[in-house]
Design a protein around this motif. Structure first.
Motif, mmCIF file in Angstrom:
data_model
loop_
_atom_site.group_PDB
_atom_site.id
_atom_site.type_symbol
_atom_site.label_atom_id
_atom_site.label_comp_id
_atom_site.label_asym_id
_atom_site.label_seq_id
_atom_site.Cartn_x
_atom_site.Cartn_y
_atom_site.Cartn_z
ATOM 1 N N ALA A 28 0.837 -1.209 0.000
ATOM 2 C CA ALA A 28 0.000 0.000 0.000
ATOM 3 C C ALA A 28 0.866 1.252 0.000
ATOM 4 O O ALA A 28 0.575 2.233 -0.700
ATOM 5 N N GLY A 29 1.949 1.216 0.779
ATOM 6 C CA GLY A 29 2.858 2.361 0.826
ATOM 7 C C GLY A 29 3.538 2.596 -0.510
ATOM 8 O O GLY A 29 3.698 3.748 -0.949
ATOM 9 N N LEU A 30 3.917 1.524 -1.194
ATOM 10 C CA LEU A 30 4.556 1.658 -2.500
ATOM 11 C C LEU A 30 3.563 2.199 -3.529
ATOM 12 O O LEU A 30 3.914 3.050 -4.358
ATOM 13 N N TYR A 31 2.326 1.741 -3.463
ATOM 14 C CA TYR A 31 1.293 2.248 -4.371
ATOM 15 C C TYR A 31 1.161 3.765 -4.225
ATOM 16 O O TYR A 31 1.104 4.500 -5.214
ATOM 17 N N ARG A 32 1.102 4.228 -3.003
ATOM 18 C CA ARG A 32 0.963 5.675 -2.774
ATOM 19 C C ARG A 32 2.214 6.427 -3.215
ATOM 20 O O ARG A 32 2.125 7.528 -3.759
ATOM 21 N N MET A 33 3.364 5.836 -2.992
ATOM 22 C CA MET A 33 4.617 6.483 -3.390
ATOM 23 C C MET A 33 4.689 6.643 -4.913
ATOM 24 O O MET A 33 5.155 7.671 -5.425
ATOM 25 N N LEU A 34 4.215 5.641 -5.647
ATOM 26 C CA LEU A 34 4.266 5.694 -7.105
ATOM 27 C C LEU A 34 3.219 6.619 -7.704
ATOM 28 O O LEU A 34 3.302 6.975 -8.880
ATOM 29 N N GLU A 35 2.216 7.009 -6.899
ATOM 30 C CA GLU A 35 1.138 7.889 -7.363
ATOM 31 C C GLU A 35 0.517 7.346 -8.655
ATOM 32 O O GLU A 35 0.338 8.077 -9.637
ATOM 33 N N THR A 36 0.195 6.075 -8.628
ATOM 34 C CA THR A 36 -0.291 5.391 -9.825
ATOM 35 C C THR A 36 -1.690 5.835 -10.232
ATOM 36 O O THR A 36 -2.007 5.908 -11.425
ATOM 37 N N GLY A 37 -2.549 6.113 -9.258
ATOM 38 C CA GLY A 37 -3.910 6.526 -9.585
ATOM 39 C C GLY A 37 -4.710 5.424 -10.247
ATOM 40 O O GLY A 37 -5.326 5.628 -11.289
ATOM 41 N N TYR A 38 -4.714 4.240 -9.651
ATOM 42 C CA TYR A 38 -5.425 3.079 -10.200
ATOM 43 C C TYR A 38 -6.224 2.452 -9.072
ATOM 44 O O TYR A 38 -5.795 1.486 -8.444
ATOM 45 N N PRO A 39 -7.406 3.015 -8.758
ATOM 46 C CA PRO A 39 -8.165 2.608 -7.569
ATOM 47 C C PRO A 39 -8.464 1.118 -7.472
ATOM 48 O O PRO A 39 -8.635 0.588 -6.378
ATOM 49 N N LYS A 40 -8.523 0.429 -8.598
ATOM 50 C CA LYS A 40 -8.802 -1.008 -8.573
ATOM 51 C C LYS A 40 -7.745 -1.766 -7.773
ATOM 52 O O LYS A 40 -7.968 -2.901 -7.342
ATOM 53 N N PHE A 41 -6.590 -1.152 -7.581
ATOM 54 C CA PHE A 41 -5.506 -1.775 -6.812
ATOM 55 C C PHE A 41 -6.000 -2.285 -5.466
ATOM 56 O O PHE A 41 -5.619 -3.371 -5.013
ATOM 57 N N PHE A 42 -6.842 -1.522 -4.804
ATOM 58 C CA PHE A 42 -7.255 -1.868 -3.441
ATOM 59 C C PHE A 42 -8.219 -3.054 -3.395
ATOM 60 O O PHE A 42 -8.482 -3.594 -2.323
ATOM 61 N N LYS A 43 -8.738 -3.472 -4.541
ATOM 62 C CA LYS A 43 -9.585 -4.660 -4.600
ATOM 63 C C LYS A 43 -8.773 -5.923 -4.878
ATOM 64 O O LYS A 43 -9.286 -7.030 -4.750
ATOM 65 N N MET A 44 -7.530 -5.772 -5.295
ATOM 66 C CA MET A 44 -6.707 -6.904 -5.701
ATOM 67 C C MET A 44 -6.267 -7.744 -4.510
ATOM 68 O O MET A 44 -6.172 -7.252 -3.388
ATOM 69 N N ASP A 45 -5.944 -9.005 -4.782
ATOM 70 C CA ASP A 45 -5.318 -9.833 -3.754
ATOM 71 C C ASP A 45 -3.830 -9.501 -3.717
ATOM 72 O O ASP A 45 -3.309 -8.726 -4.542
ATOM 73 N N VAL A 46 -3.105 -10.067 -2.765
ATOM 74 C CA VAL A 46 -1.704 -9.683 -2.554
ATOM 75 C C VAL A 46 -0.830 -10.041 -3.753
ATOM 76 O O VAL A 46 0.097 -9.307 -4.102
ATOM 77 N N LEU A 47 -1.103 -11.173 -4.414
ATOM 78 C CA LEU A 47 -0.305 -11.556 -5.583
ATOM 79 C C LEU A 47 -0.467 -10.530 -6.702
ATOM 80 O O LEU A 47 0.518 -10.111 -7.316
ATOM 81 N N CYS A 48 -1.705 -10.123 -6.965
ATOM 82 C CA CYS A 48 -1.943 -9.116 -7.995
ATOM 83 C C CYS A 48 -1.309 -7.781 -7.632
ATOM 84 O O CYS A 48 -0.721 -7.107 -8.482
ATOM 85 N N LYS A 49 -1.437 -7.390 -6.371
ATOM 86 C CA LYS A 49 -0.840 -6.123 -5.940
ATOM 87 C C LYS A 49 0.668 -6.124 -6.167
ATOM 88 O O LYS A 49 1.238 -5.162 -6.688
ATOM 89 N N ALA A 50 1.320 -7.213 -5.768
ATOM 90 C CA ALA A 50 2.782 -7.282 -5.899
ATOM 91 C C ALA A 50 3.201 -7.277 -7.361
ATOM 92 O O ALA A 50 4.120 -6.541 -7.760
ATOM 93 N N GLY A 51 2.546 -8.087 -8.188
ATOM 94 C CA GLY A 51 2.884 -8.122 -9.605
ATOM 95 C C GLY A 51 2.592 -6.810 -10.303
ATOM 96 O O GLY A 51 3.376 -6.338 -11.131
ATOM 97 N N PHE A 52 1.466 -6.215 -9.958
ATOM 98 C CA PHE A 52 1.072 -4.926 -10.542
ATOM 99 C C PHE A 52 2.099 -3.843 -10.218
ATOM 100 O O PHE A 52 2.545 -3.100 -11.104
#
Length: 203
Positions: A28-52
């Protein structure tokens, strides 16, 4: 085959092409740091989050990134696959099976998420292995390039047994030249292990 760019990511470190970047050790911290702006991220499981997120780091400066393309493959390798989400889904069945969790009970969903995000229309596949295996990874990518329509491949080793532990190596490989082999892949994987645990270097 050539490794054009690489990312190594664990809770202890994040590096791209050998340049380490500070982060708080959480997805979650890395997502915010990258400022990706892809809200679907928070619905993903951990494998998808890491790969994404590893893919976001890997492709950060690629020109024309979101132009649809059919010449790039996406290959995932993992040991535990989507086991973390499987456990959560099994727990939900005691009350009411969760459709939101069920979506991620297939390990290859992460390749789909990456293809959707980047508008890839080429080959995608997921493979479960007993452990990290550079020889199998290299041979699979080499076989992928036998398809003349495939010019590059986004290759992921992503193992996430739970939300707090993730072990990711992401490679952007291209056909031609020859710096991608079993030894070079092992070296990149060991880089992350040594950075996470200096004792590994003398084991």
């Amino acid at each position: 085959m050539t490794i054009r760019h690489w990312v190594r990511m664990t809770p202890q470190m994040l590096a791209r092409d050998g340049q380490e970047q500070p982060f708080d050790g959480t997805l979650a911290g890395l997502y915010r740091m990258l400022e990706t702006g892809y809200p679907k991220f928070f619905k993903m499981d951990v494998l998808c989050k890491a790969g994404f997120l590893a893919t976001e780091c890997l492709l950060a400066d690629e020109s024309g990134r979101f132009v649809p393309r059919e010449d790039r493959a996406v290959l995932l390798f993992s040991r535990s696959g989507c086991l973390c989400d499987d456990r959560h889904y099994a727990d939900s069945m005691a009350d009411y099976p969760s459709p939101a969790l069920f979506v991620y009970t297939l390990a290859n969903v992460v390749t789909g998420e990456i293809c959707i995000r980047n508008r890839y229309q080429g080959e995608s596949a997921a493979f479960l292995l007993p452990g990290f295996d550079a020889e199998t990874l290299c041979a699979t990518v080499e076989d992928c390039f036998r398809d003349r329509d495939t010019r590059s491949a986004l290759v992921l080793w992503a193992d996430c047994p739970d939300e707090q532990h993730f072990d990711v190596l992401a490679l952007l490989a291209e056909s031609g030249q020859n710096n991608m082999n079993k030894q070079s892949i092992n070296d990149l994987y060991e880089y992350g292990r040594i950075q996470a645990d200096p004792q590994t270097a003398v084991d």
